[in-house]
Design a protein around this motif. Structure first.
Motif, PDB file in Angstrom:
ATOM      1  N   ARG A  61       2.673  13.215 -40.074  1.00 13.39           N
ATOM      2  CA  ARG A  61       1.867  13.533 -39.213  1.00 13.39           C
ATOM      3  C   ARG A  61       1.141  13.075 -38.084  1.00 13.39           C
ATOM      4  N   GLY A  62       1.366  13.559 -37.065  1.00 14.90           N
ATOM      5  CA  GLY A  62       0.356  12.742 -35.913  1.00 14.90           C
ATOM      6  C   GLY A  62       1.471  11.898 -35.383  1.00 14.90           C
ATOM      7  N   GLN A  63       2.532  11.665 -35.480  1.00 16.96           N
ATOM      8  CA  GLN A  63       3.644  10.727 -34.812  1.00 16.96           C
ATOM      9  C   GLN A  63       4.385  11.716 -33.971  1.00 16.96           C
ATOM     10  N   PRO A  64       4.783  11.113 -32.907  1.00 14.34           N
ATOM     11  CA  PRO A  64       5.535  12.022 -31.823  1.00 14.34           C
ATOM     12  C   PRO A  64       6.804  12.754 -32.370  1.00 14.34           C
ATOM     13  N   GLY A  65       6.770  14.104 -32.349  1.00 19.33           N
ATOM     14  CA  GLY A  65       8.067  14.664 -32.774  1.00 19.33           C
ATOM     15  C   GLY A  65       7.794  15.406 -34.076  1.00 19.33           C
ATOM     16  N   TYR A  66       6.533  15.208 -34.836  1.00 23.56           N
ATOM     17  CA  TYR A  66       6.248  15.810 -35.963  1.00 23.56           C
ATOM     18  C   TYR A  66       5.844  17.382 -35.903  1.00 23.56           C
ATOM     19  N   ALA A  67       6.481  17.924 -36.556  1.00 23.82           N
ATOM     20  CA  ALA A  67       6.164  19.410 -36.563  1.00 23.82           C
ATOM     21  C   ALA A  67       5.915  20.238 -37.846  1.00 23.82           C
ATOM     22  N   PRO A  68       5.350  21.267 -37.965  1.00 27.37           N
ATOM     23  CA  PRO A  68       4.937  21.736 -39.297  1.00 27.37           C
ATOM     24  C   PRO A  68       6.248  22.343 -39.898  1.00 27.37           C
ATOM     25  N   LYS A  69       7.067  22.832 -38.964  1.00 24.07           N
ATOM     26  CA  LYS A  69       8.449  23.317 -39.548  1.00 24.07           C
ATOM     27  C   LYS A  69       9.565  22.387 -39.936  1.00 24.07           C
ATOM     28  N   LEU A  70       9.267  21.130 -39.751  1.00 21.91           N
ATOM     29  CA  LEU A  70       9.732  19.917 -40.415  1.00 21.91           C
ATOM     30  C   LEU A  70       9.500  19.513 -41.593  1.00 21.91           C
ATOM     31  N   ASP A  71       8.354  19.720 -42.029  1.00 24.34           N
ATOM     32  CA  ASP A  71       7.799  19.316 -43.074  1.00 24.34           C
ATOM     33  C   ASP A  71       7.936  20.314 -44.269  1.00 24.34           C
ATOM     34  N   ARG A  72       8.781  20.401 -45.089  1.00 28.87           N
ATOM     35  CA  ARG A  72       8.943  21.605 -46.133  1.00 28.87           C
ATOM     36  C   ARG A  72       7.844  21.477 -47.057  1.00 28.87           C
ATOM     37  N   ASP A  73       7.428  20.429 -47.486  1.00 27.55           N
ATOM     38  CA  ASP A  73       6.480  20.612 -48.483  1.00 27.55           C
ATOM     39  C   ASP A  73       5.059  20.377 -48.201  1.00 27.55           C
ATOM     40  N   SER A  74       4.733  20.476 -46.830  1.00 28.73           N
ATOM     41  CA  SER A  74       3.458  20.184 -46.358  1.00 28.73           C
ATOM     42  C   SER A  74       2.792  19.211 -46.622  1.00 28.73           C
ATOM     43  N   ASP A  75       3.366  17.861 -47.055  1.00 27.55           N
ATOM     44  CA  ASP A  75       2.646  16.899 -47.279  1.00 27.55           C
ATOM     45  C   ASP A  75       2.398  15.737 -46.186  1.00 27.55           C
ATOM     46  N   GLY A  76       2.557  16.256 -45.026  1.00 23.96           N
ATOM     47  CA  GLY A  76       2.231  15.379 -43.896  1.00 23.96           C
ATOM     48  C   GLY A  76       3.609  14.225 -43.798  1.00 23.96           C
ATOM     49  N   VAL A  77       4.585  14.487 -44.327  1.00 29.17           N
ATOM     50  CA  VAL A  77       5.921  13.585 -44.213  1.00 29.17           C
ATOM     51  C   VAL A  77       6.858  14.588 -43.965  1.00 29.17           C
ATOM     52  N   ALA A  78       7.696  14.687 -42.775  1.00 29.24           N
ATOM     53  CA  ALA A  78       8.454  15.330 -42.241  1.00 29.24           C
ATOM     54  C   ALA A  78      10.027  14.599 -42.398  1.00 29.24           C
ATOM     55  N   CYS A  79      10.894  15.435 -43.019  1.00 28.41           N
ATOM     56  CA  CYS A  79      12.391  14.921 -42.919  1.00 28.41           C
ATOM     57  C   CYS A  79      12.298  13.647 -43.855  1.00 28.41           C
ATOM     58  N   GLU A  80      11.795  13.768 -45.099  1.00 32.18           N
ATOM     59  CA  GLU A  80      11.708  12.637 -45.891  1.00 32.18           C
ATOM     60  C   GLU A  80      13.189  12.671 -46.556  1.00 32.18           C
TER      61      GLU A  80
END
Length: 214
Positions: free
Chosen positions: A195-214
């Motif tokens: 979260r905060g990095q370019p390209g991050y979006a809530p829709k990519l963060d399935r568990d809403s933990d601030g880490v997308a596409c892990e």
């Protein structure tokens, strides 16, 4: 300096993870608890995602939800103690947790609601998985996809249905770089996104933990 900021933030988060934490937990999914604001990923196991479905007796059911509910029933209104085994790259505690005299990690595997995560030390739970499979408990009562394979599939729906706690402070939405899905993120070599990095979006963060596409 800008490139170093995510690493500095992760180092700071890791330093703040305690060796142990105790309290009445909140269950966020089948292998994750939150105790006194500390998010604990259960060591060595992997449970189905909250949005994941499986089949049993020829019918589709929410196995991710049932795994989370089984964990919630086990710990409801009870004090859980978690001991840190590691800190993951996102600064979260990876631990072994117990309630009363029961080790939660092993219990979930024995009941068939989680699988040994062999890539991350889960071999110690292989015999417990064998017991669950022989007795056809939990996931083994039907057919299922391994959770790690489910997460890799860009067609899998976002995690939903099980209460989740966001332990990462919200940050302003980023602009400029956008990705249609996690497959595009991985193709660009940018996974995971914080979260905060370019390209991050809530829709990519399935568990809403601030880490997308892990």
């Amino acid at each position: 300096m800008r490139a170093l900021m995510p690493l500095l933030l992760l180092s700071t988060a890791a330093a703040q993870v305690p060796a142990t934490v105790s309290g009445i937990p909140t269950v966020t999914d089948g292998d994750t608890l939150v105790i006194r604001g500390v998010k604990v990923r259960l060591f060595g196991i992997d449970a189905p995602e909250s949005s994941q479905t499986c089949t049993r007796a020829g019918k589709v059911y929410g196995c991710g939800r049932e795994a989370a509910f089984a964990l919630a029933d086990l710990v409801r209104n009870k004090t859980v103690t978690c001991t840190r085994k590691d800190t993951d790259r996102y600064g979260r505690m990876v631990g072994v947790c117990a309630v009363g005299g029961t080790e939660i990690n092993r219990w979930l595997v024995q009941q068939g609601w989680a699988l040994p995560y062999l890539q991350y030390g889960g071999g110690i739970y292989s015999s417990a998985a064998g017991q669950a499979k022989s007795a056809k408990r939990g996931l083994y009562a039907g057919t299922f996809q391994n959770p790690w394979d489910y997460r890799k599939n860009p067609g899998s729906p976002p995690t939903a249905g099980t209460a989740r706690t966001n332990t990462v402070p919200p940050a302003p939405a980023t602009t400029g770089v956008t990705y249609a899905n996690c497959a595009a993120v991985r193709a660009a070599g940018k996974a995971p996104l914080l979260r905060g990095q370019p390209g991050y979006a809530p829709k990519l963060d399935r568990d809403s933990d601030g880490v997308a596409c892990e």
